[in-house]
Design a protein around this motif. Structure first.
Motif, mmCIF file in Angstrom:
data_model
loop_
_atom_site.group_PDB
_atom_site.id
_atom_site.type_symbol
_atom_site.label_atom_id
_atom_site.label_comp_id
_atom_site.label_asym_id
_atom_site.label_seq_id
_atom_site.Cartn_x
_atom_site.Cartn_y
_atom_site.Cartn_z
ATOM 1 N N GLY A 41 0.335 -0.951 11.226
ATOM 2 C CA GLY A 41 1.613 -1.441 10.731
ATOM 3 C C GLY A 41 2.758 -0.605 11.224
ATOM 4 N N SER A 42 3.865 -0.785 10.573
ATOM 5 C CA SER A 42 5.068 -0.037 10.901
ATOM 6 C C SER A 42 4.805 1.458 10.695
ATOM 7 C CB SER A 42 6.210 -0.490 10.000
ATOM 8 O OG SER A 42 7.280 0.411 10.066
ATOM 9 N N THR A 43 5.104 2.258 11.695
ATOM 10 C CA THR A 43 4.821 3.692 11.635
ATOM 11 C C THR A 43 5.557 4.376 10.493
ATOM 12 O OG1 THR A 43 4.494 3.667 14.017
ATOM 13 C CG2 THR A 43 4.768 5.812 12.987
ATOM 14 N N ALA A 44 6.837 4.105 10.354
ATOM 15 C CA ALA A 44 7.602 4.739 9.279
ATOM 16 C C ALA A 44 7.055 4.326 7.917
ATOM 17 C CB ALA A 44 9.078 4.366 9.388
ATOM 18 N N ASP A 45 6.694 3.039 7.779
ATOM 19 C CA ASP A 45 6.117 2.561 6.525
ATOM 20 C C ASP A 45 4.788 3.246 6.241
ATOM 21 O OD1 ASP A 45 8.305 0.907 6.495
ATOM 22 O OD2 ASP A 45 7.180 -0.966 6.646
ATOM 23 N N ALA A 46 3.971 3.366 7.276
ATOM 24 C CA ALA A 46 2.670 4.003 7.099
ATOM 25 C C ALA A 46 2.823 5.467 6.699
ATOM 26 C CB ALA A 46 1.853 3.883 8.386
ATOM 27 N N PHE A 47 3.772 6.184 7.310
ATOM 28 C CA PHE A 47 3.984 7.582 6.937
ATOM 29 C C PHE A 47 4.457 7.709 5.494
ATOM 30 C CE2 PHE A 47 4.397 8.730 11.615
ATOM 31 C CZ PHE A 47 3.139 9.294 11.659
ATOM 32 N N ALA A 48 5.299 6.783 5.063
ATOM 33 C CA ALA A 48 5.742 6.790 3.662
ATOM 34 C C ALA A 48 4.543 6.589 2.738
ATOM 35 C CB ALA A 48 6.789 5.706 3.424
ATOM 36 N N ALA A 66 2.263 -2.303 6.118
ATOM 37 C CA ALA A 66 1.192 -1.500 6.688
ATOM 38 C C ALA A 66 -0.081 -1.758 5.906
ATOM 39 C CB ALA A 66 1.545 -0.010 6.634
ATOM 40 N N MET A 67 -1.187 -1.320 6.443
ATOM 41 C CA MET A 67 -2.479 -1.325 5.754
ATOM 42 C C MET A 67 -3.135 0.013 6.064
ATOM 43 S SD MET A 67 -3.990 -5.130 6.507
ATOM 44 C CE MET A 67 -5.369 -4.977 5.390
ATOM 45 N N LEU A 68 -4.009 0.450 5.184
ATOM 46 C CA LEU A 68 -4.686 1.735 5.358
ATOM 47 C C LEU A 68 -6.187 1.582 5.247
ATOM 48 C CD1 LEU A 68 -2.512 3.899 2.907
ATOM 49 C CD2 LEU A 68 -2.241 3.736 5.383
ATOM 50 N N ILE A 69 -6.911 2.392 5.995
ATOM 51 C CA ILE A 69 -8.331 2.659 5.756
ATOM 52 C C ILE A 69 -8.381 4.125 5.383
ATOM 53 C CG2 ILE A 69 -10.619 2.920 6.769
ATOM 54 C CD1 ILE A 69 -10.075 0.488 8.472
ATOM 55 N N VAL A 70 -9.002 4.415 4.236
ATOM 56 C CA VAL A 70 -9.021 5.778 3.695
ATOM 57 C C VAL A 70 -10.452 6.143 3.325
ATOM 58 C CG1 VAL A 70 -8.077 7.274 1.903
ATOM 59 C CG2 VAL A 70 -6.721 5.370 2.737
ATOM 60 N N THR A 71 -10.853 7.383 3.638
ATOM 61 C CA THR A 71 -12.201 7.833 3.296
ATOM 62 C C THR A 71 -12.227 9.322 2.987
ATOM 63 O OG1 THR A 71 -14.510 7.946 4.015
ATOM 64 C CG2 THR A 71 -12.830 8.249 5.724
ATOM 65 N N ASP A 72 -13.146 9.692 2.113
ATOM 66 C CA ASP A 72 -13.404 11.100 1.837
ATOM 67 C C ASP A 72 -14.778 11.511 2.361
ATOM 68 O OD1 ASP A 72 -15.106 9.826 0.059
ATOM 69 O OD2 ASP A 72 -14.230 10.723 -1.741
ATOM 70 N N PRO A 120 3.497 -10.738 11.997
ATOM 71 C CA PRO A 120 3.640 -9.592 11.092
ATOM 72 C C PRO A 120 3.436 -8.270 11.831
ATOM 73 C CG PRO A 120 2.126 -11.234 10.200
ATOM 74 C CD PRO A 120 2.417 -11.629 11.612
ATOM 75 N N GLY A 121 4.279 -7.286 11.548
ATOM 76 C CA GLY A 121 4.230 -5.999 12.231
ATOM 77 C C GLY A 121 2.913 -5.267 12.102
ATOM 78 N N TRP A 122 2.251 -5.411 10.968
ATOM 79 C CA TRP A 122 1.023 -4.637 10.778
ATOM 80 C C TRP A 122 -0.142 -5.110 11.605
ATOM 81 C CZ3 TRP A 122 -2.999 -7.424 8.861
ATOM 82 C CH2 TRP A 122 -2.705 -8.550 8.092
ATOM 83 N N HIS A 123 0.008 -6.204 12.323
ATOM 84 C CA HIS A 123 -1.087 -6.676 13.155
ATOM 85 C C HIS A 123 -1.199 -5.906 14.467
ATOM 86 C CE1 HIS A 123 -2.773 -10.068 11.061
ATOM 87 N NE2 HIS A 123 -1.556 -10.471 10.738
#
Length: 187
Positions: free
Chosen positions: A61-68, A106-112, A7-10
């Motif tokens: 993950g995929s850069t274009a996917d992550a930017f989307a 893609a996968m994200l880690i997000v924080t505030d 898988p690409g996101w790895h």
């Protein structure tokens, strides 16, 4: 395992460490296509400022996917200022149900700076245990290393950097060229 089954996101490592009133998100810079390194200095950790509220996001993950996904997250954050959890849940719902978004890898880690979430295309919005989250091919190595250091006197940044160094030594899809963003509560 063949390249087409991988898988690409790895193909990266992102870690988020929460300690001492701050959160650090670090990511390596390697972009791989199969067994070839295409770029070694990509920025997979970004600071977003929707509506004047700082949020840090790292992606595997995929850069274009992550930017989307980052663009979609930013619009969710603008619609719900200061409500990171709600924005992440709304993104995960869209990601799971929208025919276009479902195909994004893609996968994200997000924080505030207060909350930390892992967001996936399976509809998951997960708060990590032990104040450490990691994704990507070297994610488990970085996670184990960071968890082993959480009771030490090291700062969040020192833990994230050391964990990423360990992951880069083990995972061939991770390098030591880091992007590191620090965010404190209400920053």
């Amino acid at each position: 395992m063949s390249d087409d089954a991988f898988p690409g996101w790895h193909g990266t490592t992102i870690i988020g460490v929460k300690k001492g009133g701050e959160v650090v998100v670090a990511g390596d810079g390697q972009v791989s296509l199969g067994q070839t390194v295409i770029k070694g200095s990509a920025r997979k950790v970004r600071r977003l400022r929707p509506g004047g509220h700082d949020v840090v996001a790292g992606f595997a993950g995929s850069t274009a996917d992550a930017f989307a996904l980052l663009e979609r997250l930013e619009s969710k954050l603008e619609a719900t200022p200061g409500q990171l959890q709600r924005a992440c849940v709304d993104l995960a719902k869209d990601w799971r149900t929208d025919k276009y978004l479902q195909k994004l890898e893609a996968m994200l880690i997000v924080t505030d700076g207060e909350q930390v979430y892992m967001v996936t295309g399976a509809g998951d919005v997960l708060e990590p245990e032990h104040d450490v989250a990691a994704i990507g091919s070297g994610g488990n190595y970085a996670l184990a290393a960071a968890r082993g250091m959480m009771d030490s006197d090291r700062t969040a940044e020192e833990i994230a950097r050391a964990a990423m160094e360990i992951a880069a030594d083990i995972c061939v899809y991770t390098n030591g060229n880091l992007t590191v963003e620090t965010i404190g509560a209400h920053q």
